[in-house]
Design a protein around this motif. Structure first.
Motif, PDB file in Angstrom:
ATOM      1  N   GLY A   1       0.857  -1.166   0.000  1.00  0.00           N
ATOM      2  CA  GLY A   1       0.000   0.000   0.000  1.00  0.00           C
ATOM      3  C   GLY A   1       0.895   1.217   0.000  1.00  0.00           C
ATOM      4  N   VAL A   2       0.579   2.224  -0.788  1.00  0.00           N
ATOM      5  CA  VAL A   2       1.443   3.384  -0.933  1.00  0.00           C
ATOM      6  C   VAL A   2       0.661   4.652  -0.691  1.00  0.00           C
ATOM      7  N   GLY A   3       1.165   5.489   0.182  1.00  0.00           N
ATOM      8  CA  GLY A   3       0.662   6.840   0.338  1.00  0.00           C
ATOM      9  C   GLY A   3       1.747   7.801  -0.098  1.00  0.00           C
ATOM     10  N   GLN A   4       1.472   9.069  -0.008  1.00  0.00           N
ATOM     11  CA  GLN A   4       2.462  10.054  -0.428  1.00  0.00           C
ATOM     12  C   GLN A   4       3.737   9.944   0.399  1.00  0.00           C
ATOM     13  N   ASP A   5       3.582   9.646   1.688  1.00  0.00           N
ATOM     14  CA  ASP A   5       4.725   9.646   2.591  1.00  0.00           C
ATOM     15  C   ASP A   5       4.970   8.312   3.275  1.00  0.00           C
ATOM     16  N   VAL A   6       4.271   7.255   2.892  1.00  0.00           N
ATOM     17  CA  VAL A   6       4.436   5.983   3.568  1.00  0.00           C
ATOM     18  C   VAL A   6       4.222   4.834   2.597  1.00  0.00           C
ATOM     19  N   SER A   7       4.975   3.761   2.796  1.00  0.00           N
ATOM     20  CA  SER A   7       4.826   2.543   2.009  1.00  0.00           C
ATOM     21  C   SER A   7       4.724   1.369   2.962  1.00  0.00           C
ATOM     22  N   VAL A   8       3.774   0.471   2.701  1.00  0.00           N
ATOM     23  CA  VAL A   8       3.600  -0.742   3.507  1.00  0.00           C
ATOM     24  C   VAL A   8       3.618  -1.937   2.570  1.00  0.00           C
ATOM     25  N   ARG A   9       4.485  -2.909   2.854  1.00  0.00           N
ATOM     26  CA  ARG A   9       4.545  -4.138   2.080  1.00  0.00           C
ATOM     27  C   ARG A   9       4.230  -5.303   3.013  1.00  0.00           C
ATOM     28  N   ILE A  10       3.367  -6.188   2.545  1.00  0.00           N
ATOM     29  CA  ILE A  10       2.855  -7.288   3.355  1.00  0.00           C
ATOM     30  C   ILE A  10       3.174  -8.613   2.663  1.00  0.00           C
TER      31      ILE A  10
ATOM     32  N   PRO B   1      -7.214  11.684   9.140  1.00  0.00           N
ATOM     33  CA  PRO B   1      -6.322  11.105   8.116  1.00  0.00           C
ATOM     34  C   PRO B   1      -5.644   9.850   8.667  1.00  0.00           C
ATOM     35  N   ARG B   2      -5.581   8.809   7.845  1.00  0.00           N
ATOM     36  CA  ARG B   2      -5.016   7.536   8.300  1.00  0.00           C
ATOM     37  C   ARG B   2      -4.099   6.986   7.202  1.00  0.00           C
ATOM     38  N   ALA B   3      -3.034   7.725   6.910  1.00  0.00           N
ATOM     39  CA  ALA B   3      -2.159   7.346   5.803  1.00  0.00           C
ATOM     40  C   ALA B   3      -1.566   5.956   5.999  1.00  0.00           C
ATOM     41  N   LEU B   4      -1.055   5.689   7.197  1.00  0.00           N
ATOM     42  CA  LEU B   4      -0.425   4.398   7.450  1.00  0.00           C
ATOM     43  C   LEU B   4      -1.452   3.271   7.423  1.00  0.00           C
ATOM     44  N   MET B   5      -2.578   3.468   8.113  1.00  0.00           N
ATOM     45  CA  MET B   5      -3.586   2.413   8.179  1.00  0.00           C
ATOM     46  C   MET B   5      -4.252   2.181   6.817  1.00  0.00           C
ATOM     47  N   HIS B   6      -4.391   3.233   6.024  1.00  0.00           N
ATOM     48  CA  HIS B   6      -4.943   3.035   4.676  1.00  0.00           C
ATOM     49  C   HIS B   6      -3.966   2.238   3.813  1.00  0.00           C
ATOM     50  N   ALA B   7      -2.687   2.584   3.870  1.00  0.00           N
ATOM     51  CA  ALA B   7      -1.693   1.844   3.091  1.00  0.00           C
ATOM     52  C   ALA B   7      -1.631   0.389   3.538  1.00  0.00           C
ATOM     53  N   ALA B   8      -1.763   0.148   4.850  1.00  0.00           N
ATOM     54  CA  ALA B   8      -1.740  -1.227   5.352  1.00  0.00           C
ATOM     55  C   ALA B   8      -2.947  -2.012   4.853  1.00  0.00           C
ATOM     56  N   ALA B   9      -4.126  -1.382   4.826  1.00  0.00           N
ATOM     57  CA  ALA B   9      -5.330  -2.070   4.347  1.00  0.00           C
ATOM     58  C   ALA B   9      -5.191  -2.449   2.880  1.00  0.00           C
ATOM     59  N   VAL B  10      -4.627  -1.553   2.074  1.00  0.00           N
ATOM     60  CA  VAL B  10      -4.426  -1.830   0.646  1.00  0.00           C
ATOM     61  C   VAL B  10      -3.459  -2.999   0.476  1.00  0.00           C
ATOM     62  N   ALA B  11      -2.348  -2.970   1.230  1.00  0.00           N
ATOM     63  CA  ALA B  11      -1.352  -4.034   1.109  1.00  0.00           C
ATOM     64  C   ALA B  11      -1.913  -5.377   1.557  1.00  0.00           C
ATOM     65  N   GLN B  12      -2.694  -5.379   2.629  1.00  0.00           N
ATOM     66  CA  GLN B  12      -3.291  -6.630   3.085  1.00  0.00           C
ATOM     67  C   GLN B  12      -4.275  -7.179   2.065  1.00  0.00           C
ATOM     68  N   ALA B  13      -5.067  -6.307   1.476  1.00  0.00           N
ATOM     69  CA  ALA B  13      -6.028  -6.762   0.470  1.00  0.00           C
ATOM     70  C   ALA B  13      -5.318  -7.389  -0.719  1.00  0.00           C
ATOM     71  N   GLN B  14      -4.138  -6.892  -1.074  1.00  0.00           N
ATOM     72  CA  GLN B  14      -3.402  -7.411  -2.220  1.00  0.00           C
ATOM     73  C   GLN B  14      -2.916  -8.842  -2.004  1.00  0.00           C
ATOM     74  N   VAL B  15      -2.763  -9.258  -0.739  1.00  0.00           N
ATOM     75  CA  VAL B  15      -2.367 -10.646  -0.483  1.00  0.00           C
ATOM     76  C   VAL B  15      -3.540 -11.462   0.042  1.00  0.00           C
ATOM     77  N   GLY B  16      -4.744 -10.928  -0.103  1.00  0.00           N
ATOM     78  CA  GLY B  16      -5.943 -11.682   0.221  1.00  0.00           C
ATOM     79  C   GLY B  16      -6.426 -11.547   1.646  1.00  0.00           C
ATOM     80  N   ILE B  17      -5.883 -10.595   2.401  1.00  0.00           N
ATOM     81  CA  ILE B  17      -6.335 -10.366   3.770  1.00  0.00           C
ATOM     82  C   ILE B  17      -7.333  -9.220   3.732  1.00  0.00           C
ATOM     83  N   THR B  18      -8.593  -9.516   3.933  1.00  0.00           N
ATOM     84  CA  THR B  18      -9.597  -8.451   3.921  1.00  0.00           C
ATOM     85  C   THR B  18     -10.114  -8.138   5.317  1.00  0.00           C
ATOM     86  N   LEU B  19     -10.169  -9.148   6.175  1.00  0.00           N
ATOM     87  CA  LEU B  19     -10.562  -8.928   7.562  1.00  0.00           C
ATOM     88  C   LEU B  19      -9.384  -9.336   8.441  1.00  0.00           C
ATOM     89  N   SER B  20      -8.424  -8.448   8.562  1.00  0.00           N
ATOM     90  CA  SER B  20      -7.168  -8.814   9.207  1.00  0.00           C
ATOM     91  C   SER B  20      -7.323  -9.054  10.698  1.00  0.00           C
TER      92      SER B  20
END
Length: 295
Positions: free
Chosen positions: A10-19, A267-286
């Motif tokens: 998940g990528v925001g302007q100032d944060v990246s999360v890889r899961i 604003p939830r830049a980190l948590m939004h990026a984490a949700a996107v990254a989790q969804a990409q590996v099939g985690i929707t209800l983490s």
């Protein structure tokens, strides 16, 4: 290639999360591995969650859960299960780690989860592996996460093989909790123990007393839906587990320290990026408990 361009993330302007999901042999014990990079100062909150091991790669990262733990950043940190919102603060940098399911805490950490509820401490010998080994496994390959993930899989699989199996009552409570029984009496009956025994069992294995634990799981299941349904009104996601919106609002304030309206406006830049990254590996209800291993 820039770390901002790699997946799954998940990528925001100032944060990246890889899961990354762990080896199948670990998936009842380890939720996922995560690589978080902040490219500028960042303050965000963390949802209530199970235990975690977090390792600083660069920069300073502070997570505030309990005032007793102070504000000193940890290089190698063990986080207990939480039933409240946490605050994460960094001036920029990289942190990595992995989440532990309740069964993972029982098998890999082995201490009383209740004693660490909402707490953070320097990780020492709880895993039986020097934290520097874990940190090196994650940090050795620059922007290429895959070798580090493979090394962590091996370290944790080897550790799991040396640990005794989960206690049958912990397994039973884990299985019943996933079905979220309606009350403590049913919870105890389905586990097959008296309520007092269930109370002690839940504190040690999950970190919280049965009544609090059931409320927490009910709230987190709904929050998981809200998190991935940004365009759906909260009221449409409550289902039968809440009597009405006011009932849900009380839980929201209790567990998140804010109203649902304030949450929607924050604003939830980190948590939004984490949700996107989790969804990409099939985690929707983490927040859901994964299937435990066969009995």
């Amino acid at each position: 290639m820039s770390t901002r361009d790699e997946g799954p993330q998940g990528v925001g302007q100032d944060v990246s999360v890889r899961i990354y999901l762990p080896d199948p042999g670990l998936q009842s014990y380890v939720t996922f591995y995560y690589f978080v990079e902040a490219f500028a100062p960042l303050t965000d909150f963390l949802y209530p969650e199970w235990g975690n091991v977090r390792l600083r790669i660069r920069g300073e990262w502070t997570v505030l859960n309990d005032p007793r733990d102070g504000t000193a950043p940890h290089e190698y940190a063990l986080y207990g299960p939480t039933d409240r919102r946490g605050i994460v603060v960094t001036k920029g940098g990289k942190t990595v780690g992995f989440g532990l399911t309740p069964l993972g805490w029982d098998r890999l950490i082995g201490t009383d989860a209740g004693a660490m509820a909402n707490r953070v401490a320097d990780i020492e010998d709880e895993l039986g592996v020097p934290p520097q080994v874990l940190q090196a496994a994650f940090a050795a390959d620059g922007d290429d996460d895959a070798p580090g993930v493979a090394r962590l899989d091996k370290v944790l699989l080897d550790l799991l093989a040396r640990r005794p199996p989960a206690h049958p009552l912990v397994l039973a409570a884990d299985r019943v909790l996933r079905r979220r029984p309606p009350d403590v009496a049913r919870f105890a009956a389905e586990v097959g123990v008296p309520p007092r025994t269930l109370h002690r069992l839940c504190l040690r294995a999950f970190g919280f007393a049965p009544k609090r634990l059931l409320r927490r799981q009910r709230f987190l299941e709904t929050l998981g839906l809200i998190r991935v349904s940004a365009d759906t009104p909260f009221s449409a996601l409550l289902g039968e587990q809440y009597y009405d919106q006011a009932h849900f609002n009380r839980d929201f304030r209790d567990f998140m320290g804010m109203t649902a309206r304030q949450y929607a406006q924050t604003p939830r830049a980190l948590m939004h990026a984490a949700a996107v990254a989790q969804a990409q590996v099939g985690i929707t209800l983490s927040f859901s408990l994964p299937e435990p291993p066969p009995a």
